[in-house]
Design an enzyme around this catalytic site. Structure first.
Site, short mmCIF file in Angstrom:
data_model
loop_
_atom_site.label_atom_id
_atom_site.label_comp_id
_atom_site.label_asym_id
_atom_site.label_seq_id
_atom_site.Cartn_x
_atom_site.Cartn_y
_atom_site.Cartn_z
CD GLU A 227 13.59 -59.36 44.95
OE1 GLU A 227 12.74 -58.66 44.38
OE2 GLU A 227 13.88 -60.50 44.59
CG ASN B 104 17.01 -63.43 49.63
OD1 ASN B 104 18.16 -63.88 49.50
ND2 ASN B 104 16.04 -63.74 48.79
CG HIS C 61 18.50 -64.40 40.18
ND1 HIS C 61 18.09 -65.71 40.13
CD2 HIS C 61 17.79 -63.85 41.21
CE1 HIS C 61 17.18 -65.95 41.05
NE2 HIS C 61 16.99 -64.82 41.72
CD GLU D 245 15.78 -65.73 45.19
OE1 GLU D 245 15.58 -65.31 44.03
OE2 GLU D 245 15.20 -65.29 46.19
CG ASP E 198 18.94 -68.25 38.24
OD1 ASP E 198 19.54 -67.15 38.39
OD2 ASP E 198 17.71 -68.33 38.25
O1 G2I Z 1 11.96 -63.51 40.10
C1 G2I Z 1 12.91 -64.46 40.46
C2 G2I Z 1 13.07 -64.52 41.95
C3 G2I Z 1 13.68 -63.24 42.46
N1 G2I Z 1 13.89 -63.27 43.89
C4 G2I Z 1 12.73 -63.61 44.68
C5 G2I Z 1 12.08 -64.88 44.19
O2 G2I Z 1 10.91 -65.15 44.91
C6 G2I Z 1 11.75 -64.80 42.71
O3 G2I Z 1 11.13 -66.02 42.33
C7 G2I Z 1 10.19 -65.91 41.33
C8 G2I Z 1 9.63 -67.30 41.04
O4 G2I Z 1 10.68 -68.12 40.58
C9 G2I Z 1 8.55 -67.23 39.95
O5 G2I Z 1 7.91 -68.49 39.83
O6 G2I Z 1 9.15 -65.06 41.71
C10 G2I Z 1 8.22 -64.86 40.67
C11 G2I Z 1 7.22 -63.81 41.08
O7 G2I Z 1 7.79 -62.57 41.14
C12 G2I Z 1 7.52 -66.17 40.32
O8 G2I Z 1 6.67 -66.00 39.23
C13 G2I Z 1 5.33 -66.17 39.47
C14 G2I Z 1 4.57 -65.66 38.26
O9 G2I Z 1 4.88 -64.28 38.09
C15 G2I Z 1 3.11 -65.80 38.50
O10 G2I Z 1 2.41 -65.40 37.35
C16 G2I Z 1 2.77 -67.24 38.86
O11 G2I Z 1 1.42 -67.33 39.22
O12 G2I Z 1 4.99 -67.52 39.69
C17 G2I Z 1 3.65 -67.68 40.03
C18 G2I Z 1 3.39 -69.14 40.43
O13 G2I Z 1 3.77 -69.99 39.41
#
Ligand code: G2I
Length: 444
Positions: free
Chosen positions: A151, A193, A229, A256, A258
């Site tokens: 990103e 990515n 997404h 990714e 969805d």
């Molecule tokens: O945002 C969706 C995805 C966009 N592209 C990059 C990916 O890496 C991203 O994944 C998401 C995860 O699915 C989430 O799970 O990235 C987020 C962070 O920007 C993740 O969220 C984080 C929460 O913001 C935190 O509060 C939490 O501690 O997940 C962490 C672990 O559960």
């Protein structure tokens, strides 16, 4: 692709290939593998104790991405102090269950540890490159593809880079990261990515121009990840956009996926068909297993319900995988013949044997090679194959010495040790003919 099963019989010294009726695969991973592709999911380490989750993971998917556990904040919570506990847990679960792993993500403007957020200039550059080197070295030989940079481009019409602390260290930070990743783990494919890159738009064109420039200047890049997404639809030029990247000589991977909305099942089918139609689309990863696992709370954008039941979107993906093009090396969708050829070299006890199962069609093939240990365990193996005319376009589970003629394949870290009498597999795909590969195995 009409799925065919084959019977190989030795009749009067000839090989008889019988094409039988359609025999569709019944899991996403197996269906994708028929064309040399993968079907993966994001995995969260804390869910590996949930049996519904793990059963679906183990059954349906053959590629895994750590949802958060390999990111910078997780792996280097303090400068120079690395923590691989969550990442290793996911990696080991995947490898122990015969799945490959996409590494996600070495550098990103989000999910940076607090200490890195406070750095700038050459100090940040040095810390970032060191991070790439350390993490890629820790996972060396075990990662199929790394999202090296995530990103880095701006949304909207500029087509340029997103402002971030990393970007402010100089425009060349991305290529520096790719070079460091290649040096640390030459066996991993290196991907850029991003999201909102699902159609031909200013952002995807900015990335396209960067990739073209990298290819022209020899900056190591192997793939572009389209996060995808999506809401309700795949853009009408989704496939054309994948294709223009593929035409630059990089793989595309849907990283990714969805999709929310009432048209979900159709849209999932359209995305899957687009990947199947693009030779260099290597595979698809969905961003979670059940709707309750999704980061898009309440949108139910995944393939399984919160209780683990298959949704209509699952069926449309499975059907598209089963019906799709015969492989990343060709777009021929008509006659496919699966030939199973087994060549076993007689070897003394303690040595190894190799056999190949070949899925080939007019213009391409996928070879799956089985390496079997003799009466003692292997600690490293080498398989030699001979390509008569064809050339290798991709591989997994082994490092190849070249792409044509005689190719020596050596084990990667995770499949070099094979107990006595047991087997491991690696594979490769190619253009042209895969006939006469005649694999022979020796120990290293
Ligand atoms: O945002 C969706 C995805 C966009 N592209 C990059 C990916 O890496 C991203 O994944 C998401 C995860 O699915 C989430 O799970 O990235 C987020 C962070 O920007 C993740 O969220 C984080 C929460 O913001 C935190 O509060 C939490 O501690 O997940 C962490 C672990 O559960």
């Amino acid at each position: 692709m009409p799925i065919v099963s084959a019977v190989v019989a030795a009749a009067l010294g000839t090989t008889l290939v019988v094409t039988a009726t359609a025999n569709a695969a019944t899991t996403l991973g197996a269906a994708a593998a028929q064309s040399g592709r993968y079907f993966g999911t994001a995995v969260a380490a804390q869910k590996l104790g949930d049996s519904t989750y793990v059963n679906l993971l183990n059954t349906e998917f053959n590629m895994v991405t750590a949802e958060n556990e390999m990111k910078w904040d997780a792996t280097e919570p303090n400068r120079g102090q690395f923590n691989y506990s969550g990442g290793d847990r996911i990696l080991n679960h995947a490898l122990n269950n015969g799945k490959r792993v996409r590494g996600h993500a070495l550098l990103w403007y989000q999910q940076q540890p607090r200490w890195a957020q406070g750095l700038s200039g050459s100090d940040l550059r040095q810390a970032a490159i060191n991070h790439v080197t350390q993490v890629a070295t820790h996972y060396k030989g075990k990662i199929y593809a790394w999202d090296v940079v995530n990103e880095a481009f701006a949304d909207g019409n500029s087509g340029g880079r997103r402002d971030s602390n990393l970007q402010r260290t100089g425009n060349d930070w991305i290529e520096a990261a790719f070079r460091a990743a290649r040096a640390a783990d030459p066996g991993a494919k290196l991907c850029y990515n991003d999201y909102n890159t699902d159609s031909i738009n200013p952002k995807s064109t900015g990335i396209y121009n960067m990739v073209r420039d990298f290819k022209a200047r020899g900056v190591p890049i192997d793939c572009v990840g389209m996060q995808s997404h999506l809401s309700n639809n795949a853009p009408s030029d989704y496939q054309a956009n994948l294709q223009r990247f593929a035409d630059l000589g990089v793989e595309v991977q849907i990283t990714e996926l969805d999709i929310s909305g009432s048209n979900q099942a159709n849209a999932y089918g359209a995305v899957t068909r687009a990947c199947m139609a693009v030779t260099r689309c290597a595979g698809i990863t969905v961003w979670g297993i059940r709707d309750s696992d999704s980061w898009r709370g309440g949108e139910n954008p995944l393939l399984f319900t919160s209780s683990g039941a298959k949704k209509p979107a699952y069926t449309s993906v499975l059907n598209a995988l089963n019906a799709g093009g015969p492989g990343p090396t060709t777009t021929t969708t008509t006659t496919t013949t699966t030939t199973t050829t087994t060549t076993t070299d007689p070897v003394p006890p303690g040595d190894c044997t190799a056999s190949v199962s070949l899925n080939q069609w007019n213009g391409g093939f996928v070879a799956t090679v089985k390496v079997t240990a003799g009466s003692s365990a292997l600690n490293g193996w080498r398989v030699t194959t001979t390509l008569s005319g064809g050339s290798v376009t991709g591989s997994w589970g082994a490092n190849g010495s070249g792409t044509s003629g005689t190719v020596n394949w050596t084990n990667v870290d995770y499949n070099g040790s094979v107990p006595a009498g047991q087997s491991t597999e690696f594979g490769f795909q190619g253009s042209g003919s895969g006939s006469g590969l005649n694999p022979t195995c020796s120990t290293r």
